[in-house]
Design a protein around this motif. Structure first.
Motif, PDB file in Angstrom:
ATOM      1  N   ARG A  54     -20.815 -25.923  46.439  1.00 19.09           N
ATOM      2  CA  ARG A  54     -20.649 -26.374  47.785  1.00 19.09           C
ATOM      3  C   ARG A  54     -21.126 -25.499  48.623  1.00 19.09           C
ATOM      4  O   ARG A  54     -21.620 -24.413  48.511  1.00 19.09           O
ATOM      5  CB  ARG A  54     -19.045 -26.216  48.028  1.00 19.09           C
ATOM      6  N   TRP A  55     -21.612 -26.133  50.053  1.00 19.62           N
ATOM      7  CA  TRP A  55     -22.314 -25.551  51.202  1.00 19.62           C
ATOM      8  C   TRP A  55     -21.547 -24.241  51.460  1.00 19.62           C
ATOM      9  O   TRP A  55     -22.235 -23.473  52.368  1.00 19.62           O
ATOM     10  CB  TRP A  55     -22.525 -26.300  52.092  1.00 19.62           C
ATOM     11  N   GLN A  56     -20.173 -24.285  51.758  1.00 13.98           N
ATOM     12  CA  GLN A  56     -19.534 -23.529  52.360  1.00 13.98           C
ATOM     13  C   GLN A  56     -19.856 -21.838  52.293  1.00 13.98           C
ATOM     14  O   GLN A  56     -19.789 -20.895  53.044  1.00 13.98           O
ATOM     15  CB  GLN A  56     -17.932 -23.676  52.209  1.00 13.98           C
ATOM     16  N   ILE A  57     -19.958 -21.462  50.874  1.00 15.55           N
ATOM     17  CA  ILE A  57     -19.963 -20.216  50.611  1.00 15.55           C
ATOM     18  C   ILE A  57     -21.392 -19.627  50.877  1.00 15.55           C
ATOM     19  O   ILE A  57     -21.600 -18.534  51.531  1.00 15.55           O
ATOM     20  CB  ILE A  57     -19.823 -19.961  48.936  1.00 15.55           C
ATOM     21  N   PRO A  58     -22.595 -20.347  50.553  1.00 13.73           N
ATOM     22  CA  PRO A  58     -23.844 -19.724  50.766  1.00 13.73           C
ATOM     23  C   PRO A  58     -23.995 -19.732  52.441  1.00 13.73           C
ATOM     24  O   PRO A  58     -24.532 -18.949  52.853  1.00 13.73           O
ATOM     25  CB  PRO A  58     -24.782 -20.914  50.207  1.00 13.73           C
ATOM     26  N   VAL A  59     -23.485 -21.040  53.396  1.00 12.92           N
ATOM     27  CA  VAL A  59     -23.619 -20.814  54.498  1.00 12.92           C
ATOM     28  C   VAL A  59     -23.146 -19.976  55.469  1.00 12.92           C
ATOM     29  O   VAL A  59     -23.423 -19.306  56.322  1.00 12.92           O
ATOM     30  CB  VAL A  59     -23.438 -22.164  55.023  1.00 12.92           C
ATOM     31  N   SER A  60     -21.782 -19.673  54.909  1.00 14.77           N
ATOM     32  CA  SER A  60     -20.946 -18.659  55.591  1.00 14.77           C
ATOM     33  C   SER A  60     -21.438 -17.548  55.230  1.00 14.77           C
ATOM     34  O   SER A  60     -21.416 -16.432  56.148  1.00 14.77           O
ATOM     35  CB  SER A  60     -19.402 -18.795  55.292  1.00 14.77           C
ATOM     36  N   MET A  61     -21.877 -17.119  54.115  1.00 13.29           N
ATOM     37  CA  MET A  61     -22.385 -15.706  53.705  1.00 13.29           C
ATOM     38  C   MET A  61     -23.508 -15.612  54.572  1.00 13.29           C
ATOM     39  O   MET A  61     -23.643 -14.548  55.215  1.00 13.29           O
ATOM     40  CB  MET A  61     -22.604 -15.715  52.293  1.00 13.29           C
ATOM     41  N   LEU A  62     -24.737 -16.611  54.271  1.00 10.27           N
ATOM     42  CA  LEU A  62     -25.921 -16.082  55.176  1.00 10.27           C
ATOM     43  C   LEU A  62     -25.604 -16.063  56.838  1.00 10.27           C
ATOM     44  O   LEU A  62     -26.241 -15.267  57.514  1.00 10.27           O
ATOM     45  CB  LEU A  62     -26.865 -17.134  54.985  1.00 10.27           C
ATOM     46  N   THR A  63     -24.712 -16.795  57.286  1.00  8.78           N
ATOM     47  CA  THR A  63     -24.446 -16.771  58.544  1.00  8.78           C
ATOM     48  C   THR A  63     -23.781 -15.560  59.103  1.00  8.78           C
ATOM     49  O   THR A  63     -24.207 -14.871  60.030  1.00  8.78           O
ATOM     50  CB  THR A  63     -23.390 -17.839  59.279  1.00  8.78           C
ATOM     51  N   ALA A  64     -22.810 -15.036  58.728  1.00  5.67           N
ATOM     52  CA  ALA A  64     -22.061 -13.721  58.741  1.00  5.67           C
ATOM     53  C   ALA A  64     -23.212 -12.612  58.563  1.00  5.67           C
ATOM     54  O   ALA A  64     -23.225 -11.635  59.447  1.00  5.67           O
ATOM     55  CB  ALA A  64     -21.050 -13.701  57.688  1.00  5.67           C
ATOM     56  N   PHE A  65     -24.019 -12.491  57.517  1.00  5.23           N
ATOM     57  CA  PHE A  65     -24.972 -11.619  57.318  1.00  5.23           C
ATOM     58  C   PHE A  65     -25.950 -11.511  58.514  1.00  5.23           C
ATOM     59  O   PHE A  65     -26.582 -10.612  59.050  1.00  5.23           O
ATOM     60  CB  PHE A  65     -25.803 -12.017  56.023  1.00  5.23           C
ATOM     61  N   THR A  66     -26.417 -12.409  58.626  1.00  3.17           N
ATOM     62  CA  THR A  66     -27.501 -13.013  60.004  1.00  3.17           C
ATOM     63  C   THR A  66     -26.923 -12.599  61.092  1.00  3.17           C
ATOM     64  O   THR A  66     -27.331 -11.695  61.923  1.00  3.17           O
ATOM     65  CB  THR A  66     -27.954 -14.088  59.966  1.00  3.17           C
ATOM     66  N   LEU A  67     -25.609 -12.640  61.302  1.00  5.35           N
ATOM     67  CA  LEU A  67     -24.941 -12.379  62.756  1.00  5.35           C
ATOM     68  C   LEU A  67     -24.977 -10.671  62.850  1.00  5.35           C
ATOM     69  O   LEU A  67     -24.897 -10.331  63.823  1.00  5.35           O
ATOM     70  CB  LEU A  67     -23.725 -12.846  62.951  1.00  5.35           C
TER      71      LEU A  67
END
Length: 353
Positions: free
Chosen positions: A235-248
């Motif tokens: 599912r997209w939720q884990i990679p997207v949220s991980m990369l978003t939090a890390f980038t922020l």
């Protein structure tokens, strides 16, 4: 609070019962556990080929050593439990665990460490809890983390020259480069050393985002991860949220001025960010099961990964971040239980008597 595996096993069964589709979108046949594991493994091939191109044949040596250790431990566990060895091996879970361990290891590290990590991962990270579907920690990261804390020197100095290009500089108040601030190390090791010197000497930290080898490797793993998403295996939720939090976090903590984008790109394209986001954190057994829980799970990994890189003694912390969030999965599942259609809203939180 006990770890309830019922929804987790349901999600695995749901994944395996999903129809695979051909090029025309017509369903072909239900996916087997072996097919899922092999598909995930195949999607790592772009990253593996990039690592081979830049780092050489040592990558294959680590893979073979880790695979041998994982399969040997899986076979031994099956024998000790009085079960069929072939039945345990054919589901592909031990194969995938050994494969991921091998991808995490430096190409020039002692090969027996990769075997040891795979043995510990399959043994302590999987079978101690009862086998596939019962473990609470990611097996590959369990083995890798145990070896990393036991043999840190061997796992930080086993990189070839292509992995150690200069990416971080320190400039003093007179504009001179402190050449001895970094030694032969990966870009993340350089960053960690530079942080210490920056704090102690008041020098300015300068990031060069053109770490070409690591950029290409992370891009290749990103391509493989997008294939997994397109096939519906993660599912997209884990990679997207991980990369978003890390980038922020990277944007917030980046040096001022024109270093903001360079610093963020450097963080995203160094180490095992994409491998971790798409192939490690998305393990359906040890990740959160609800969509809300997966968003929190991925965001927590991204936050912890940045904090470990920034403030701990370890240059990269994907293994520790994943394992720490594995501990939080029972809590996330408890508080983010979805509502079942036709039933009242799920009760969240600890209810009084």
């Amino acid at each position: 609070m006990s770890h309830n595996h019922t929804p987790r096993l349901h999600w695995i069964r749901q994944l395996l019962s999903a129809d695979t589709t051909g090029p025309s979108g017509v369903p072909t046949r239900p996916a087997s556990a072996q097919m899922v594991m092999l598909t995930v493994l195949m999607c790592t091939l772009p990253g593996l080929l990039a690592m081979l191109w830049f780092f050489g044949a040592g990558v294959l040596l680590q893979l073979c050593a880790a695979l041998a250790g994982a399969l040997a431990m899986e076979s031994l566990a099956a024998l000790l439990r009085g079960r069929s060895v072939w039945r345990h091996l054919k589901d592909g879970s031990a194969l995938l665990a050994g494969w991921l361990v091998g991808l995490c290891f430096p190409p020039l590290a002692p090969w027996w460490l990769a075997s040891l990590a795979a043995i510990l991962g399959v043994g302590l990270g999987k079978h101690v809890y009862g086998g596939l579907g019962q473990n609470i920690f990611n097996p590959a990261m369990t083995g890798y983390a145990l070896v990393l804390v036991s043999f840190p020197l061997q796992l930080t100095q086993g990189w070839p020259d292509a992995a150690t290009g200069s990416a971080v500089m320190l400039i003093d108040d007179r504009g001179q480069v402190l050449a001895d601030a970094i030694s032969a190390a990966t870009p993340l090791d350089q960053y960690k050393q530079a942080l210490v010197r920056d704090l102690s000497q008041g020098a300015q930290l300068t990031i060069d985002a053109t770490t070409f080898a690591w950029q290409m490797i992370n891009l290749a793993f990103l391509v493989g991860g997008l294939i997994l998403l397109s096939r519906g295996l993660i599912r997209w939720q884990i990679p997207v949220s991980m990369l978003t939090a890390f980038t922020l976090c990277s944007l917030i903590a980046s040096p001022s001025g024109d270093q903001v984008l360079s610093f963020s790109l450097f963080q995203l394209s160094s180490g095992a960010v994409m491998l971790g986001a798409f192939f490690i954190a998305t393990d359906p057994v040890t990740a959160a099961t609800s969509r809300q829980g997966q968003l929190l799970f991925g965001a927590g990994i991204g936050l912890l990964l940045f904090l470990i890189r920034r403030y701990s003694a370890w240059p990269d912390g994907i293994a520790f971040a994943v394992l720490l969030m594995n501990l939080c999965v029972p809590l996330l599942d408890y508080y983010t239980r979805p509502r079942v259609y036709g039933h009242s809203k799920a009760t969240r939180g600890i209810q009084g008597r």
